[in-house]
Design an enzyme around this catalytic site. Structure first.
Site, PDB file in Angstrom:
ATOM      1  N   ASP A  83       0.819  -1.218   0.000  1.00 13.14           N
ATOM      2  CA  ASP A  83       0.000   0.000   0.000  1.00 13.14           C
ATOM      3  C   ASP A  83       0.852   1.267   0.000  1.00 13.14           C
ATOM      4  O   ASP A  83       0.412   2.324   0.439  1.00 13.14           O
ATOM      5  CB  ASP A  83      -0.951  -0.006   1.206  1.00 13.14           C
ATOM      6  CG  ASP A  83      -0.203  -0.120   2.533  1.00 13.14           C
ATOM      7  OD1 ASP A  83       1.030  -0.355   2.522  1.00 13.14           O
ATOM      8  OD2 ASP A  83      -0.837   0.033   3.585  1.00 13.14           O
ATOM      9  N   LYS A  88       4.044   1.324  16.028  1.00 11.31           N
ATOM     10  CA  LYS A  88       2.956   2.197  16.505  1.00 11.31           C
ATOM     11  C   LYS A  88       3.229   2.705  17.928  1.00 11.31           C
ATOM     12  O   LYS A  88       2.501   2.376  18.886  1.00 11.31           O
ATOM     13  CB  LYS A  88       1.609   1.458  16.463  1.00 11.31           C
ATOM     14  CG  LYS A  88       1.300   0.721  15.156  1.00 11.31           C
ATOM     15  CD  LYS A  88       0.636   1.582  14.143  1.00 11.31           C
ATOM     16  CE  LYS A  88       0.139   0.875  12.896  1.00 11.31           C
ATOM     17  NZ  LYS A  88       0.966  -0.091  12.211  1.00 11.31           N
ATOM     18  N   ASP A 100       1.881   6.369   2.424  1.00  3.25           N
ATOM     19  CA  ASP A 100       1.100   5.163   2.727  1.00  3.25           C
ATOM     20  C   ASP A 100      -0.327   5.464   2.299  1.00  3.25           C
ATOM     21  O   ASP A 100      -0.940   6.418   2.774  1.00  3.25           O
ATOM     22  CB  ASP A 100       1.172   4.880   4.231  1.00  3.25           C
ATOM     23  CG  ASP A 100       0.328   3.670   4.632  1.00  3.25           C
ATOM     24  OD1 ASP A 100      -0.757   3.468   4.052  1.00  3.25           O
ATOM     25  OD2 ASP A 100       0.742   2.928   5.534  1.00  3.25           O
TER      26      ASP A 100
END
Ligand code: GDD
Ligand code: MG
Length: 360
Positions: A111, A162, A223
Protein backbone atom coordinates in the site's frame (compact mmCIF):
# COMPACT_ATOMS: atom_id res chain seq x y z
CA UNK A 1 17.86 -12.64 -10.98
CA UNK A 2 16.17 -10.58 -8.32
CA UNK A 3 12.94 -11.54 -6.67
CA UNK A 4 10.43 -9.80 -4.46
CA UNK A 5 7.48 -10.53 -2.19
CA UNK A 6 4.58 -8.12 -2.32
CA UNK A 7 2.27 -8.09 0.74
CA UNK A 8 -1.31 -7.40 -0.24
CA UNK A 9 -3.39 -9.06 2.44
CA UNK A 10 -4.41 -8.34 5.97
CA UNK A 11 -7.41 -8.55 8.23
CA UNK A 12 -9.13 -5.22 8.21
CA UNK A 13 -8.88 -4.53 4.54
CA UNK A 14 -12.17 -6.09 3.56
CA UNK A 15 -13.96 -4.40 6.45
CA UNK A 16 -12.51 -1.02 5.65
CA UNK A 17 -13.15 -0.83 1.95
CA UNK A 18 -11.77 2.22 0.26
CA UNK A 19 -14.98 3.01 -1.41
CA UNK A 20 -15.52 0.02 -2.79
CA UNK A 21 -16.32 -3.48 -3.83
CA UNK A 22 -12.73 -3.93 -4.97
CA UNK A 23 -9.68 -4.56 -2.77
CA UNK A 24 -7.54 -1.51 -2.37
CA UNK A 25 -4.53 -2.62 -4.43
CA UNK A 26 -6.85 -2.99 -7.44
CA UNK A 27 -8.48 0.44 -7.21
CA UNK A 28 -7.15 2.57 -10.06
CA UNK A 29 -4.58 5.21 -9.15
CA UNK A 30 -3.67 7.36 -12.15
CA UNK A 31 -5.79 5.11 -14.34
CA UNK A 32 -4.37 1.65 -13.52
CA UNK A 33 -4.81 -0.64 -10.49
CA UNK A 34 -2.56 0.75 -7.81
CA UNK A 35 -0.52 -2.45 -7.64
CA UNK A 36 0.59 -1.92 -11.25
CA UNK A 37 2.77 1.01 -10.16
CA UNK A 38 4.59 -1.10 -7.60
CA UNK A 39 5.03 -3.97 -10.02
CA UNK A 40 6.32 -1.69 -12.77
CA UNK A 41 8.75 0.07 -10.43
CA UNK A 42 10.07 -3.29 -9.22
CA UNK A 43 10.51 -4.42 -12.82
CA UNK A 44 12.36 -1.21 -13.69
CA UNK A 45 14.70 -1.93 -10.77
CA UNK A 46 15.59 -5.34 -12.20
CA UNK A 47 13.15 -7.56 -10.33
CA UNK A 48 11.87 -10.38 -12.53
CA UNK A 49 10.09 -12.76 -10.12
CA UNK A 50 7.34 -11.57 -7.77
CA UNK A 51 5.33 -13.55 -5.27
CA UNK A 52 2.07 -11.85 -4.35
CA UNK A 53 1.16 -12.82 -0.78
CA UNK A 54 -2.51 -12.24 -0.22
CA UNK A 55 -5.27 -13.24 2.15
CA UNK A 56 -8.48 -11.64 0.93
CA UNK A 57 -10.33 -11.33 -2.36
CA UNK A 58 -7.29 -12.99 -3.86
CA UNK A 59 -9.24 -14.02 -6.92
CA UNK A 60 -9.16 -10.49 -8.36
CA UNK A 61 -5.39 -10.31 -8.75
CA UNK A 62 -4.64 -13.24 -10.98
CA UNK A 63 -7.28 -12.58 -13.66
CA UNK A 64 -5.84 -9.08 -14.08
CA UNK A 65 -2.08 -9.61 -13.81
CA UNK A 66 -1.98 -13.23 -14.95
CA UNK A 67 1.54 -14.64 -15.11
CA UNK A 68 2.93 -11.09 -15.18
CA UNK A 69 4.40 -11.35 -18.66
CA UNK A 70 2.61 -8.18 -19.83
CA UNK A 71 4.78 -6.33 -17.31
CA UNK A 72 7.89 -8.35 -18.11
CA UNK A 73 7.56 -10.23 -14.82
CA UNK A 74 6.92 -13.72 -13.61
CA UNK A 75 4.20 -13.39 -10.94
CA UNK A 76 3.07 -16.13 -8.58
CA UNK A 77 0.10 -15.92 -6.21
CA UNK A 78 -0.16 -17.37 -2.73
CA UNK A 79 -3.35 -17.03 -0.69
CA UNK A 80 -3.47 -17.50 3.06
CA UNK A 81 -6.50 -19.33 4.42
CA UNK A 82 -6.44 -17.08 7.48
CA UNK A 83 -4.39 -13.86 7.44
CA UNK A 84 -0.91 -14.72 8.74
CA UNK A 85 0.26 -11.19 9.47
CA UNK A 86 3.16 -9.55 7.67
CA UNK A 87 5.85 -11.97 8.91
CA UNK A 88 3.64 -15.03 8.54
CA UNK A 89 2.80 -14.00 4.99
CA UNK A 90 6.50 -13.69 4.14
CA UNK A 91 7.29 -17.09 5.67
CA UNK A 92 4.31 -18.66 3.94
CA UNK A 93 5.72 -17.93 0.47
CA UNK A 94 9.32 -18.96 1.23
CA UNK A 95 8.95 -22.19 -0.73
CA UNK A 96 8.26 -20.16 -3.89
CA UNK A 97 11.55 -18.29 -3.70
CA UNK A 98 14.34 -19.34 -6.02
CA UNK A 99 17.15 -17.41 -4.34
CA UNK A 100 20.06 -19.14 -2.65
CA UNK A 101 20.33 -18.79 1.17
CA UNK A 102 22.73 -15.86 0.96
CA UNK A 103 20.82 -13.95 -1.72
CA UNK A 104 18.87 -10.73 -1.16
CA UNK A 105 15.06 -10.89 -1.40
CA UNK A 106 13.02 -7.70 -1.65
CA UNK A 107 9.80 -7.33 0.33
CA UNK A 108 7.26 -4.55 -0.16
CA UNK A 109 4.17 -3.48 1.73
CA UNK A 110 1.50 -3.36 -0.96
CA UNK A 111 0.00 0.00 0.00
CA UNK A 112 3.01 2.28 -0.44
CA UNK A 113 3.65 4.79 -3.18
CA UNK A 114 7.29 5.81 -3.24
CA UNK A 115 10.17 6.99 -5.37
CA UNK A 116 12.56 4.70 -3.47
CA UNK A 117 15.76 3.90 -5.34
CA UNK A 118 15.34 0.13 -5.04
CA UNK A 119 18.81 -0.78 -6.38
CA UNK A 120 20.34 1.62 -3.82
CA UNK A 121 18.60 -0.30 -1.02
CA UNK A 122 19.99 -3.58 -2.38
CA UNK A 123 23.48 -2.01 -2.63
CA UNK A 124 23.25 -0.78 0.97
CA UNK A 125 22.30 -4.30 1.99
CA UNK A 126 25.24 -5.80 0.16
CA UNK A 127 27.91 -3.30 1.18
CA UNK A 128 26.95 -3.41 4.86
CA UNK A 129 26.50 -7.18 4.92
CA UNK A 130 23.25 -6.74 6.84
CA UNK A 131 20.77 -9.52 7.61
CA UNK A 132 17.88 -7.19 6.81
CA UNK A 133 17.94 -3.71 5.30
CA UNK A 134 15.03 -1.32 5.68
CA UNK A 135 13.97 1.75 3.76
CA UNK A 136 13.32 4.51 6.30
CA UNK A 137 11.62 7.83 5.79
CA UNK A 138 11.00 10.83 8.04
CA UNK A 139 7.51 11.94 9.03
CA UNK A 140 6.25 14.63 11.38
CA UNK A 141 3.89 12.32 13.28
CA UNK A 142 5.29 8.78 13.54
CA UNK A 143 2.51 7.29 15.71
CA UNK A 144 0.82 5.38 12.88
CA UNK A 145 4.07 3.73 11.81
CA UNK A 146 7.01 1.63 12.93
CA UNK A 147 9.61 3.84 14.59
CA UNK A 148 13.20 2.94 13.67
CA UNK A 149 16.08 4.68 15.45
CA UNK A 150 19.55 4.08 14.00
CA UNK A 151 23.11 4.77 15.12
CA UNK A 152 25.61 6.98 13.31
CA UNK A 153 26.33 4.25 10.75
CA UNK A 154 22.65 3.64 9.98
CA UNK A 155 22.50 0.42 11.94
CA UNK A 156 19.05 -0.09 13.47
CA UNK A 157 19.05 0.10 17.28
CA UNK A 158 15.34 -0.58 17.96
CA UNK A 159 12.01 -1.18 16.25
CA UNK A 160 8.89 0.24 17.91
CA UNK A 161 5.67 -0.47 16.04
CA UNK A 162 2.96 2.20 16.51
CA UNK A 163 4.61 4.01 19.45
CA UNK A 164 2.02 5.29 21.92
CA UNK A 165 3.77 7.24 24.66
CA UNK A 166 5.81 10.43 24.16
CA UNK A 167 8.86 8.62 25.68
CA UNK A 168 8.71 6.06 22.87
CA UNK A 169 8.95 8.73 20.20
CA UNK A 170 12.72 8.93 20.06
CA UNK A 171 13.13 9.69 16.35
CA UNK A 172 11.17 10.83 13.32
CA UNK A 173 12.50 7.92 11.22
CA UNK A 174 9.90 5.31 10.34
CA UNK A 175 9.77 2.01 8.56
CA UNK A 176 8.77 2.88 5.00
CA UNK A 177 7.60 -0.66 4.18
CA UNK A 178 10.36 -1.85 1.82
CA UNK A 179 12.97 -4.35 2.97
CA UNK A 180 15.80 -6.50 1.71
CA UNK A 181 16.03 -9.78 3.64
CA UNK A 182 18.84 -12.23 3.31
CA UNK A 183 16.98 -15.29 2.08
CA UNK A 184 18.12 -17.45 5.01
CA UNK A 185 16.60 -14.95 7.48
CA UNK A 186 13.15 -15.53 5.96
CA UNK A 187 13.52 -19.23 6.76
CA UNK A 188 13.94 -18.43 10.47
CA UNK A 189 10.43 -16.90 10.76
CA UNK A 190 8.12 -19.42 12.51
CA UNK A 191 5.86 -21.27 10.12
CA UNK A 192 2.12 -21.93 10.16
CA UNK A 193 0.97 -19.22 12.58
CA UNK A 194 0.40 -15.46 12.44
CA UNK A 195 3.61 -13.46 12.85
CA UNK A 196 4.05 -9.70 12.71
CA UNK A 197 7.35 -8.82 11.14
CA UNK A 198 7.16 -5.44 12.88
CA UNK A 199 6.15 -6.57 16.39
CA UNK A 200 7.90 -9.93 16.52
CA UNK A 201 10.52 -10.61 13.85
CA UNK A 202 12.40 -7.30 13.88
CA UNK A 203 12.52 -6.94 17.71
CA UNK A 204 13.67 -10.57 18.05
CA UNK A 205 16.33 -10.22 15.38
CA UNK A 206 17.65 -7.15 17.19
CA UNK A 207 17.58 -8.92 20.53
CA UNK A 208 19.69 -11.75 19.14
CA UNK A 209 22.28 -9.38 17.70
CA UNK A 210 21.29 -9.55 14.03
CA UNK A 211 22.39 -6.69 11.80
CA UNK A 212 19.46 -4.56 10.66
CA UNK A 213 20.53 -1.67 8.46
CA UNK A 214 18.45 1.44 7.80
CA UNK A 215 18.61 3.52 4.64
CA UNK A 216 16.99 6.90 5.20
CA UNK A 217 16.08 8.95 2.18
CA UNK A 218 13.82 11.85 1.41
CA UNK A 219 12.27 10.61 -1.81
CA UNK A 220 8.51 10.71 -2.39
CA UNK A 221 6.71 8.47 0.10
CA UNK A 222 3.07 7.93 0.96
CA UNK A 223 1.10 5.16 2.73
CA UNK A 224 -2.17 4.93 0.83
CA UNK A 225 -3.99 3.46 3.83
CA UNK A 226 -6.72 6.12 3.87
CA UNK A 227 -8.94 7.21 0.98
CA UNK A 228 -7.59 10.75 1.35
CA UNK A 229 -4.05 9.48 0.95
CA UNK A 230 -5.13 7.39 -2.01
CA UNK A 231 -6.52 10.47 -3.78
CA UNK A 232 -3.34 12.41 -2.99
CA UNK A 233 -1.18 9.58 -4.32
CA UNK A 234 -3.16 9.26 -7.52
CA UNK A 235 -2.86 13.01 -8.15
CA UNK A 236 0.87 12.91 -7.41
CA UNK A 237 1.31 10.11 -9.95
CA UNK A 238 -0.46 12.18 -12.57
CA UNK A 239 1.52 15.30 -11.68
CA UNK A 240 4.76 13.32 -11.93
CA UNK A 241 5.70 13.94 -8.28
CA UNK A 242 5.47 10.22 -7.60
CA UNK A 243 7.50 8.45 -10.28
CA UNK A 244 5.95 5.42 -11.97
CA UNK A 245 6.57 3.88 -15.37
CA UNK A 246 2.96 2.62 -15.35
CA UNK A 247 1.14 5.98 -15.64
CA UNK A 248 -0.79 5.59 -18.92
CA UNK A 249 0.07 8.78 -20.77
CA UNK A 250 2.14 11.86 -20.16
CA UNK A 251 2.31 13.38 -16.71
CA UNK A 252 0.63 16.74 -16.28
CA UNK A 253 -2.30 18.55 -14.69
CA UNK A 254 -4.82 15.89 -15.63
CA UNK A 255 -5.20 12.38 -16.98
CA UNK A 256 -8.29 11.59 -19.01
CA UNK A 257 -8.60 7.93 -19.96
CA UNK A 258 -9.36 7.36 -23.65
CA UNK A 259 -12.99 6.31 -23.24
CA UNK A 260 -13.87 9.09 -20.76
CA UNK A 261 -15.87 12.10 -21.98
CA UNK A 262 -15.20 15.60 -20.70
CA UNK A 263 -17.21 18.69 -21.74
CA UNK A 264 -14.95 21.24 -23.48
CA UNK A 265 -15.45 23.90 -20.81
CA UNK A 266 -15.00 21.61 -17.83
CA UNK A 267 -11.79 22.38 -15.91
CA UNK A 268 -9.55 19.57 -14.71
CA UNK A 269 -6.48 20.46 -12.66
CA UNK A 270 -4.13 19.37 -9.88
CA UNK A 271 -3.55 15.83 -11.09
CA UNK A 272 -7.21 14.94 -11.58
CA UNK A 273 -7.90 11.55 -13.18
CA UNK A 274 -11.05 10.82 -15.14
CA UNK A 275 -11.40 7.06 -15.45
CA UNK A 276 -12.60 4.92 -18.34
CA UNK A 277 -16.17 5.62 -19.48
CA UNK A 278 -16.60 8.39 -16.90
CA UNK A 279 -18.34 11.64 -17.85
CA UNK A 280 -17.70 15.24 -16.74
CA UNK A 281 -20.36 17.80 -17.68
CA UNK A 282 -20.24 21.45 -18.77
CA UNK A 283 -18.64 23.91 -16.41
CA UNK A 284 -17.66 21.30 -13.85
CA UNK A 285 -14.43 22.05 -12.02
CA UNK A 286 -12.38 19.16 -10.69
CA UNK A 287 -9.12 19.63 -8.79
CA UNK A 288 -6.76 16.99 -7.38
CA UNK A 289 -9.44 14.31 -7.53
CA UNK A 290 -9.94 10.78 -8.79
CA UNK A 291 -13.07 10.02 -10.79
CA UNK A 292 -13.27 6.25 -11.07
CA UNK A 293 -14.53 4.39 -14.16
CA UNK A 294 -18.09 4.97 -15.22
CA UNK A 295 -18.77 7.81 -12.75
CA UNK A 296 -20.73 10.90 -13.80
CA UNK A 297 -20.00 14.44 -12.65
CA UNK A 298 -22.89 16.60 -13.79
CA UNK A 299 -22.60 20.18 -15.07
CA UNK A 300 -21.47 22.81 -12.63
CA UNK A 301 -20.29 20.43 -9.93
CA UNK A 302 -17.14 21.45 -8.06
CA UNK A 303 -14.99 18.54 -6.89
CA UNK A 304 -11.78 19.08 -4.92
CA UNK A 305 -9.38 16.53 -3.37
CA UNK A 306 -12.09 13.88 -3.54
CA UNK A 307 -12.64 10.34 -4.67
CA UNK A 308 -15.71 9.60 -6.77
CA UNK A 309 -16.31 5.84 -6.87
CA UNK A 310 -16.99 3.70 -9.91
CA UNK A 311 -20.40 4.42 -11.48
CA UNK A 312 -21.21 7.04 -8.82
CA UNK A 313 -23.15 10.17 -9.86
CA UNK A 314 -22.51 13.70 -8.61
CA UNK A 315 -25.43 16.06 -9.26
CA UNK A 316 -25.39 19.49 -10.84
CA UNK A 317 -23.77 22.26 -8.80
CA UNK A 318 -22.90 19.88 -5.98
CA UNK A 319 -19.71 20.77 -4.12
CA UNK A 320 -17.40 18.01 -2.87
CA UNK A 321 -14.27 18.86 -0.91
CA UNK A 322 -12.17 16.14 0.71
CA UNK A 323 -15.03 13.68 0.21
CA UNK A 324 -15.13 9.97 -0.60
CA UNK A 325 -18.10 8.81 -2.61
CA UNK A 326 -18.58 5.05 -2.71
CA UNK A 327 -19.05 3.01 -5.85
CA UNK A 328 -22.53 3.40 -7.28
CA UNK A 329 -23.58 6.13 -4.83
CA UNK A 330 -25.71 9.03 -6.02
CA UNK A 331 -25.29 12.54 -4.61
CA UNK A 332 -28.16 14.62 -5.95
CA UNK A 333 -27.82 18.20 -7.23
CA UNK A 334 -27.06 21.18 -4.97
CA UNK A 335 -25.43 19.33 -2.09
CA UNK A 336 -22.30 20.35 -0.27
CA UNK A 337 -20.09 17.64 1.25
CA UNK A 338 -16.80 18.39 2.99
CA UNK A 339 -14.14 17.42 5.51
CA UNK A 340 -13.54 13.72 5.09
CA UNK A 341 -17.17 12.71 4.66
CA UNK A 342 -17.63 9.20 3.26
CA UNK A 343 -20.76 8.27 1.37
CA UNK A 344 -21.21 4.52 1.39
CA UNK A 345 -21.41 2.44 -1.75
CA UNK A 346 -24.81 2.65 -3.48
CA UNK A 347 -26.16 5.22 -0.99
CA UNK A 348 -28.50 7.86 -2.36
CA UNK A 349 -28.48 11.49 -1.17
CA UNK A 350 -31.45 13.46 -2.50
CA UNK A 351 -31.10 16.91 -4.08
CA UNK A 352 -30.40 19.87 -1.78
CA UNK A 353 -30.08 17.71 1.35
CA UNK A 354 -26.74 18.58 2.88
CA UNK A 355 -24.71 21.73 3.23
CA UNK A 356 -21.92 23.10 5.35
CA UNK A 357 -22.05 26.78 4.52
CA UNK A 358 -24.78 29.21 5.61
CA UNK A 359 -28.21 29.10 4.01
CA UNK A 360 -27.72 32.28 2.00
N1 GDD B 1 -0.54 -11.36 2.89
C1 GDD B 1 -0.75 -10.60 3.97
N2 GDD B 1 -1.26 -11.19 5.09
N3 GDD B 1 -0.45 -9.28 3.91
C2 GDD B 1 -0.67 -8.54 5.03
C3 GDD B 1 -1.19 -9.09 6.22
C4 GDD B 1 -1.50 -10.50 6.23
O1 GDD B 1 -2.00 -11.05 7.21
N4 GDD B 1 -1.30 -8.08 7.13
C5 GDD B 1 -0.87 -6.96 6.52
N5 GDD B 1 -0.50 -7.22 5.25
C6 GDD B 1 0.01 -6.28 4.24
C7 GDD B 1 -0.94 -5.12 3.99
O2 GDD B 1 -1.79 -5.40 2.87
C8 GDD B 1 0.02 -3.99 3.66
O3 GDD B 1 0.37 -4.00 2.30
C9 GDD B 1 1.25 -4.32 4.49
O4 GDD B 1 1.18 -5.71 4.78
C10 GDD B 1 1.35 -3.52 5.78
O5 GDD B 1 0.16 -3.71 6.51
P1 GDD B 1 -0.72 -2.45 6.99
O6 GDD B 1 -1.92 -3.02 7.68
O7 GDD B 1 -0.93 -1.48 5.90
O8 GDD B 1 0.24 -1.86 8.11
P2 GDD B 1 0.44 -0.34 8.55
O9 GDD B 1 0.32 0.60 7.41
O10 GDD B 1 -0.42 -0.10 9.74
O11 GDD B 1 1.97 -0.38 9.06
C11 GDD B 1 2.99 -0.91 8.25
O12 GDD B 1 3.39 0.02 7.26
C12 GDD B 1 3.99 1.23 7.79
C13 GDD B 1 4.35 2.09 6.60
O13 GDD B 1 3.23 2.48 5.91
C14 GDD B 1 4.18 -1.31 9.13
O14 GDD B 1 5.08 -2.02 8.31
C15 GDD B 1 4.84 -0.08 9.74
O15 GDD B 1 6.01 -0.45 10.44
C16 GDD B 1 5.21 0.90 8.64
O16 GDD B 1 5.77 2.10 9.21
MG1 MG C 1 -0.35 0.51 5.47
Amino acid sequence: MTEAILLVGGKGTRLRPLTVHTPKPMVPAAGVPFLTHQLARARAAGVDHIVLATSYLAEVFEPYFGDGSALGLHIEYVTEVEPLGTGGAIRNVASRLRSAPGDPVLIFNGDILTGLDIPALVRTHETTGADVSLHLTRVTDPRAYGLVPTDATGRVTAFLEKPQTPEEIVTDQINAGAYVFRRSVIDTIPEGRPVSVERETFPELLATGAHLQGMVDSTYWLDLGTPQAFVRGSADLVLGRAPSPAVPGRCGDRLVLPTARVAPDAKLTGGTVVGADAYVGEGARITGSTILPGAVVEPGAIVTDSLVGARARIGERTVLTDAVIGDGAVVGPDNELRQGVRVWCDAHIPASSLRFSSDQ
